[in-house]
Scaffold this active site. Sequence first.
Site, PDB file in Angstrom:
ATOM      1  N   TYR A  11      33.872  13.892  72.603  1.00  0.00           N
ATOM      2  CA  TYR A  11      34.236  15.106  71.871  1.00  0.00           C
ATOM      3  C   TYR A  11      33.123  16.149  71.998  1.00  0.00           C
ATOM      4  O   TYR A  11      31.964  15.825  72.276  1.00  0.00           O
ATOM      5  CB  TYR A  11      34.475  14.780  70.391  1.00  0.00           C
ATOM      6  N   ASN A  17      41.992   0.295  70.946  1.00  0.00           N
ATOM      7  CA  ASN A  17      41.387   1.622  70.906  1.00  0.00           C
ATOM      8  C   ASN A  17      39.973   1.522  70.327  1.00  0.00           C
ATOM      9  O   ASN A  17      39.770   0.895  69.287  1.00  0.00           O
ATOM     10  CB  ASN A  17      42.218   2.557  70.026  1.00  0.00           C
ATOM     11  N   GLU A  18      39.027   2.142  71.007  1.00  0.00           N
ATOM     12  CA  GLU A  18      37.643   2.192  70.526  1.00  0.00           C
ATOM     13  C   GLU A  18      37.182   0.840  69.989  1.00  0.00           C
ATOM     14  O   GLU A  18      36.722   0.713  68.850  1.00  0.00           O
ATOM     15  CB  GLU A  18      37.473   3.310  69.490  1.00  0.00           C
ATOM     16  N   GLU A  35      48.225  11.089  66.442  1.00  0.00           N
ATOM     17  CA  GLU A  35      47.858   9.914  65.645  1.00  0.00           C
ATOM     18  C   GLU A  35      48.400  10.060  64.230  1.00  0.00           C
ATOM     19  O   GLU A  35      48.586  11.174  63.730  1.00  0.00           O
ATOM     20  CB  GLU A  35      46.330   9.783  65.605  1.00  0.00           C
ATOM     21  N   GLN A  69      44.009  16.851  68.885  1.00  0.00           N
ATOM     22  CA  GLN A  69      45.311  16.215  68.925  1.00  0.00           C
ATOM     23  C   GLN A  69      46.411  17.275  68.967  1.00  0.00           C
ATOM     24  O   GLN A  69      46.113  18.462  68.966  1.00  0.00           O
ATOM     25  CB  GLN A  69      45.479  15.296  67.731  1.00  0.00           C
ATOM     26  N   GLU A 109      40.877  10.685  74.876  1.00  0.00           N
ATOM     27  CA  GLU A 109      40.521  11.487  73.695  1.00  0.00           C
ATOM     28  C   GLU A 109      39.422  12.459  74.091  1.00  0.00           C
ATOM     29  O   GLU A 109      38.339  12.050  74.509  1.00  0.00           O
ATOM     30  CB  GLU A 109      40.058  10.613  72.525  1.00  0.00           C
TER      31      GLU A 109
END
Length: 514
Positions: free
Chosen positions: A263, A194-195, A47, A367, A318
């Site tokens: 996460y 995204n999101e 990103e 990432q 992610e």
Amino acid sequence: MKKNSLTRLSIVLFLLGFSGLSAQTKVDIEDQDSLLINRNIYGHFAEHLGRSIYDGLYVGEASDIPNTDGVRNDLIEALKNLQIPILRWPGGCFADTYHWMDGIGPKEDRPTIVNQWWGGVTEDNSFGTHNFLNLCEELGAEPYLAANIGSGTVKEFADWIQYVNHDGTSPMADLRKENGREKSWGVKYWGVGNEMWGCGGNMTPEYYANLYRQYATFMTSWDNETGLYRIASGANVDDYHWTEVLMRDVPHNLIEGVALHSYSFVEWGNKGDAVDFNEAQYFSTMHTALRMEELVTKHSAIMDKYDPKGNIELIVDEWGGWYDVQEDTNPGFLYQQNTMRDAMIAGVSLNIFNNHSKRVKMANLAQTVNVLQAVALTDGAKMLLTPTYHVMEMYKVHQDAKLLPVSFDSPQYSYEGESLPAVSVSASKDDKNVIHISAVNIDSEKENEVEFDLSGFDIDDFDAEILVSDKLQDHNTFDIPEKIIPKQFKDFKFKRGNLKITLPPFSVVVLESK
């Protein structure tokens, strides 16, 4: 499938909690017609965030650091060695503020923008569509473009697809040729926002489902013979209602994949230090990492309800460890070190994805470089490979191999009255009939003995590698970049189809048949 219990003696010893004694477990591995482990499970994510693109991937063509079209050669070599299958770009939250036409054409003519999500720094757009897609070609990786739905338009999205995929005569194809690229790139994978529940617009799932339908309708494959693979912005962790709405309200001819983000951390709002952590924080982090099993299972069950044939795929685009940023760095850059704790996250997560390969077809580690659970860190001309990199390297043998289902009852890793499964396993057989077994022991103190029943396989012996260190907090530094690297592993016995291995505390082992 049949499950094997611990022997009565090992159960008694475990329940009594004798320290220093290793628990034992037996694993059944089945050889049956099974699914392939999609290589895209070993995908990555880059990103426009902190030092991910600039100073990470991209140093510019004029840099003294050896580069190919501005991308660091040492990083290109490292990613090629991982056989990186797919790379997601430009975000993340950045994607829904990114206007792709800002990043094409002469660099001196490109406008600058402020990265409102990550540090408030000025983005000069010197790394754009051509740079990214040419890098993917160099790596032999599929590009995965995340498009701007939050602040963009349908036309802007459709024009981007035409720009990168149309080989004929059209306004966008002609513009691409003017910018130096004659042949299209044939991009297959596209994220439709995204999101969208958060930084993509704080939308309700019902609103986003309708918006998705609109955008997906105007997506044309042009000259891409394989067609487009459209990925809907999916749930945040356990938002099962989000998945339910997408599967219910989006026509299945308009969608190929549904995303999921989760996460691993100590606790949200108090993620803890990346290196200076105690066992309580380690245990909590592993709790959130292992929760991926529950998340994938429950989201898959919802997808099964609406799509019993499995045509729509689950995309965990992610995942990874997220801690407080390194001291004296920009808090919006998300730069953190990478320890043996991160190796544990990587090992158990990849095993979960492998074992759920019926529905999970892609995952993208967050990432690639200098951000969150990166596989590489840079400091000027220096670059180091993290423990996470080495786990990905050890596990690359599973890419596109046949899944071998495993069945076992794990010994427990216990801390202050709570317990987690200590052992994680996945297995596969490649197209040369070579068997690979990846095993992880997350217990911070105890080794665990694991026995594999391989009597149904034609195996002479095994070779093995291990990733292990003295302390959970150990990590590679620019002064000692190879403190943690894979080493030969010999603490196993194989006789008449029976494989016994002793997994040290917080270790990752991959075995290869011969």
